[in-house]
Design a protein around this motif. Structure first.
Motif, PDB file in Angstrom:
ATOM      1  N   UNK A 192       0.800  -1.230   0.000  1.00 47.55           N
ATOM      2  CA  UNK A 192       0.000   0.000   0.000  1.00 47.55           C
ATOM      3  C   UNK A 192       0.832   1.278   0.000  1.00 47.55           C
ATOM      4  N   UNK A 193       2.160   1.166   0.078  1.00 45.46           N
ATOM      5  CA  UNK A 193       3.047   2.307  -0.149  1.00 45.46           C
ATOM      6  C   UNK A 193       3.013   3.413   0.881  1.00 45.46           C
ATOM      7  N   UNK A 194       2.860   3.088   2.150  1.00 47.03           N
ATOM      8  CA  UNK A 194       2.886   4.102   3.206  1.00 47.03           C
ATOM      9  C   UNK A 194       4.179   3.992   4.009  1.00 47.03           C
ATOM     10  N   UNK A 195       4.432   4.977   4.853  1.00 47.24           N
ATOM     11  CA  UNK A 195       5.561   4.945   5.772  1.00 47.24           C
ATOM     12  C   UNK A 195       5.050   4.681   7.184  1.00 47.24           C
ATOM     13  N   UNK A 196       5.871   4.011   7.977  1.00 47.04           N
ATOM     14  CA  UNK A 196       5.468   3.646   9.343  1.00 47.04           C
ATOM     15  C   UNK A 196       6.204   4.511  10.351  1.00 47.04           C
TER      16      UNK A 196
END
Length: 260
Positions: free
Chosen positions: A166-170
């Motif tokens: 999903x291409x998000x940053x954590x």
């Protein structure tokens, strides 16, 4: 001779009367040993708000209100036995409990030991955004966004497992309040948290947050009895649960503790 005959007769009468009195007493004591009004012993874990916790010396929460309402609806009595969650199923196996209601997820492994009622709550992870955020409603909206999670949780594991897709940053945090604040002040776009936990936190702390979309995982809670035992009680529990749903009392109980 007559004197001794009369004495013997009196002794015989007294013996018969004593025997009759003893029989009546024994019969009466036997009738008083019935089991009417016996309460079912219910295992709970009072360290799991909003489902079960102690407040002002009283047990309260969704599970407490729910099983009390079911018992009243079906006409049986209950007595609560608080204990560590890990001890509840062993206590059922040992005959120390009749029922367990403790935010217990229905799993195949547990089904080998207990029989579950119909599911009474859909748990699982939820997406949580700021109150005024209308752009995020699903995982597909998270590309390029920052996702806040608490270290060591199922939410953190879920975020790692799905980060590439999903291409998000954590962004990881050690405690829930810091994670909540990060989303509230706009430094992170969304957080992942167990639904009942965050819903209760929103309701109790008036956080400027809201849950969005469908649950990301599908855990369901059930009320348990020992496998193969108390089938009639389980039928009553299911019947009571359905009547509470039909009457709207079920929703009233949930709305008392959690906000959607």
């Amino acid at each position: 001779m007559k004197k001794w005959t009369l004495l013997a007769l009196l002794l015989a009468v007294l013996t018969v009367l004593a025997a009759c009195g003893g029989s009546e007493e024994e019969s009466g004591s036997g009738e008083s040993g019935g089991g009417e009004g016996e309460a079912y012993r219910v295992g709970i874990d009072t360290t799991y708000p909003p489902f079960e916790f102690e407040e002002d010396g009283e047990y309260t929460g969704i599970d407490i209100d729910l099983i009390n309402a079911i018992a009243e609806n079906q006409g049986f009595e209950i007595e609560f036995n608080p204990m560590d969650f890990g001890g509840i199923i062993p206590a059922l196996q040992a005959g120390q409990l009749d029922v367990a209601i403790a935010g217990m997820s229905i799993t195949d492994e547990r089904k080998e030991i207990v029989d579950f009622s119909d599911p009474y709550f859909d748990a699982g992870l939820s997406l949580v955004v700021a109150e005024d955020n209308n752009d995020i409603t699903a995982l597909e909206d998270l590309e390029g966004k920052t996702v806040a999670v608490k270290s060591g949780t199922t939410g953190a594991q879920f975020a790692r497992d799905n980060e590439a897709e999903y291409g998000y940053e954590i962004s990881q945090f050690e405690d829930s309040p810091s994670m909540f604040q990060e989303v509230s002040n706009g430094n992170a776009d969304v957080l992942l948290e167990d639904y009942p936990v965050i819903a209760y936190a929103i309701a109790e702390s008036e956080l400027a947050l809201k849950t969005v979309g469908e649950r990301l995982t599908g855990d369901q809670y059930g009320i348990a009895v020992l496998k193969g035992e108390n089938a009639e009680l389980l039928e009553q529990i299911n019947a009571g649960l359905q009547e509470l749903r039909d009457s709207g009392e079920y929703d009233e109980i949930l709305n008392k503790y959690i906000a959607e």
